[in-house]
Design a protein around this motif. Structure first.
Motif, PDB file in Angstrom:
ATOM      1  N   LEU A 189      -6.901 -10.168   1.667  1.00  0.00           N
ATOM      2  CA  LEU A 189      -5.563  -9.521   1.139  1.00  0.00           C
ATOM      3  C   LEU A 189      -4.787  -8.819   2.377  1.00  0.00           C
ATOM      4  O   LEU A 189      -5.474  -8.110   3.003  1.00  0.00           O
ATOM      5  CB  LEU A 189      -5.741  -8.349   0.073  1.00  0.00           C
ATOM      6  CG  LEU A 189      -4.392  -7.699  -0.371  1.00  0.00           C
ATOM      7  CD1 LEU A 189      -3.508  -8.714  -0.957  1.00  0.00           C
ATOM      8  CD2 LEU A 189      -4.725  -6.457  -1.325  1.00  0.00           C
ATOM      9  N   GLU A 244      -2.282 -13.476  -0.249  1.00  0.00           N
ATOM     10  CA  GLU A 244      -3.585 -13.349  -0.904  1.00  0.00           C
ATOM     11  C   GLU A 244      -4.309 -14.628  -0.554  1.00  0.00           C
ATOM     12  O   GLU A 244      -3.850 -15.715  -0.539  1.00  0.00           O
ATOM     13  CB  GLU A 244      -3.511 -13.074  -2.351  1.00  0.00           C
ATOM     14  CG  GLU A 244      -2.580 -11.714  -2.531  1.00  0.00           C
ATOM     15  CD  GLU A 244      -2.492 -11.602  -3.979  1.00  0.00           C
ATOM     16  OE1 GLU A 244      -3.540 -11.814  -4.896  1.00  0.00           O
ATOM     17  OE2 GLU A 244      -1.490 -11.032  -4.555  1.00  0.00           O
ATOM     18  N   ASN A 245      -5.731 -14.340   0.127  1.00  0.00           N
ATOM     19  CA  ASN A 245      -6.523 -15.528   0.107  1.00  0.00           C
ATOM     20  C   ASN A 245      -5.926 -16.614   1.043  1.00  0.00           C
ATOM     21  O   ASN A 245      -5.973 -17.833   0.552  1.00  0.00           O
ATOM     22  CB  ASN A 245      -7.114 -16.263  -1.381  1.00  0.00           C
ATOM     23  CG  ASN A 245      -7.976 -17.137  -0.977  1.00  0.00           C
ATOM     24  OD1 ASN A 245      -8.785 -17.213  -0.198  1.00  0.00           O
ATOM     25  ND2 ASN A 245      -8.337 -17.961  -1.922  1.00  0.00           N
ATOM     26  N   ALA A 264      -4.264  -5.728  -4.995  1.00  0.00           N
ATOM     27  CA  ALA A 264      -3.146  -6.247  -5.187  1.00  0.00           C
ATOM     28  C   ALA A 264      -2.024  -5.668  -6.263  1.00  0.00           C
ATOM     29  O   ALA A 264      -0.909  -5.534  -5.916  1.00  0.00           O
ATOM     30  CB  ALA A 264      -3.167  -7.671  -5.220  1.00  0.00           C
ATOM     31  N   ILE A 290      -9.945  -9.020  -4.674  1.00  0.00           N
ATOM     32  CA  ILE A 290      -8.893  -8.305  -4.270  1.00  0.00           C
ATOM     33  C   ILE A 290      -7.792  -8.138  -5.421  1.00  0.00           C
ATOM     34  O   ILE A 290      -6.805  -7.414  -5.144  1.00  0.00           O
ATOM     35  CB  ILE A 290      -8.119  -9.135  -3.110  1.00  0.00           C
ATOM     36  CG1 ILE A 290      -7.922 -10.582  -3.577  1.00  0.00           C
ATOM     37  CG2 ILE A 290      -9.149  -9.090  -2.053  1.00  0.00           C
ATOM     38  CD1 ILE A 290      -7.139 -11.301  -2.470  1.00  0.00           C
ATOM     39  N   SER A 291      -8.100  -8.686  -6.502  1.00  0.00           N
ATOM     40  CA  SER A 291      -6.790  -8.590  -7.663  1.00  0.00           C
ATOM     41  C   SER A 291      -6.504  -7.029  -7.923  1.00  0.00           C
ATOM     42  O   SER A 291      -5.451  -6.968  -8.108  1.00  0.00           O
ATOM     43  CB  SER A 291      -7.258  -9.240  -8.984  1.00  0.00           C
ATOM     44  OG  SER A 291      -8.451  -8.718  -9.474  1.00  0.00           O
ATOM     45  N   THR A 332       3.118  -9.955   0.899  1.00  0.00           N
ATOM     46  CA  THR A 332       1.576 -10.164   0.777  1.00  0.00           C
ATOM     47  C   THR A 332       1.383 -11.775   0.920  1.00  0.00           C
ATOM     48  O   THR A 332       2.101 -12.510   0.723  1.00  0.00           O
ATOM     49  CB  THR A 332       0.816  -9.505  -0.448  1.00  0.00           C
ATOM     50  OG1 THR A 332       1.508 -10.323  -1.444  1.00  0.00           O
ATOM     51  CG2 THR A 332       1.154  -8.180  -0.796  1.00  0.00           C
TER      52      THR A 332
END
Length: 228
Positions: free
Chosen positions: A43, A89-90, A77, A73-74, A87
């Motif tokens: 993240l 993410e991944n 986030a 990481i949800s 952001t």
């Protein structure tokens, strides 16, 4: 980063003018510097000064624990979503292997207060280790900025280094039959990770980690931020 530059043009009879200067577009490259440790989905977040993904010396919240112990990481986030962060993410689309690197797409913070950069991702195989950058102030001047960052311990799980305690989405070359390096954590707050210890016994010993493969010390990642 908001820098207010006041230009006083008294000779022209003009009043003071305030100009907000901040980084608006940039990319972030993350390089895994370890020999045998993988980074789970990362993240990468640009956020305001009141937001953070983690703080050393404090207890990990449930979202940080989920990331550090399971690579999820949800929750983190979602925790910061209300502050309108910028952001990625991944960015590696999965695990970031030892020696590999990944770069985010262009991040645009124009018109926001997202002047600070944070990064997190679990370290595998570890119990609750994660690579972390906490609220690094993004430069307003265009250029390339390179620095290294450390691995942290969430303090939520004992570092027993046993495969029964560590998620294994792929074969990490670990052993079995270890008795456990540590039964508990002396420091239950977020802190700098001591690194994995491991041993050379693949079917016993104190650890299921191989000290010739999974041993690591800080720093563990190189970050390159390119500000446009």
């Amino acid at each position: 980063m908001n820098i207010k530059k006041t230009v006083i043009a008294s000779m022209l009879g003009l009043s003071a003018i305030s100009v907000n200067v901040q980084a608006e577009q940039f990319t972030v490259k993350i390089e895994n510097l370890t020999n045998g440790i993988f980074f789970t989905p990362l993240l990468v977040a640009a956020h305001d000064s009141s937001t953070s993904l983690f703080q050393t010396g404090t207890s990990a919240n449930a979202s940080l624990e989920a990331m550090a112990e399971g690579g999820d990481i949800s929750g983190l986030a979602a925790d910061i979503a209300g502050t309108s962060p910028t952001t990625a993410e991944n960015p590696a689309a999965g695990l970031l292997a030892p020696g590999a690197n990944t770069t985010t797409s262009m991040l645009n913070t124009d018109g926001t207060a997202n002047d600070y950069l944070s990064i997190v991702g679990m370290l595998l195989p570890t119990n609750d280790g994660f690579v972390g950058l906490n609220s690094w102030e993004i430069p307003s001047t265009a250029g390339t900025y390179t620095f290294t960052i450390n691995g942290y311990d969430a303090g939520t799980e004992a570092n027993d280094e046993l495969t029964t305690s560590i998620p294994a989405p792929i074969d990490f070359g670990t052993g079995t039959g270890g008795t456990g390096v540590a039964a508990s954590d002396n420091n239950t707050n977020v802190h700098i990770h001591r690194g994995s210890i491991g041993d050379d016994n693949s079917t016993g010993g104190i650890s299921d980690l191989d000290n010739s493969v999974h041993r690591w010390l800080n720093p563990i990642a190189r970050i390159t931020v390119v500000v446009q």
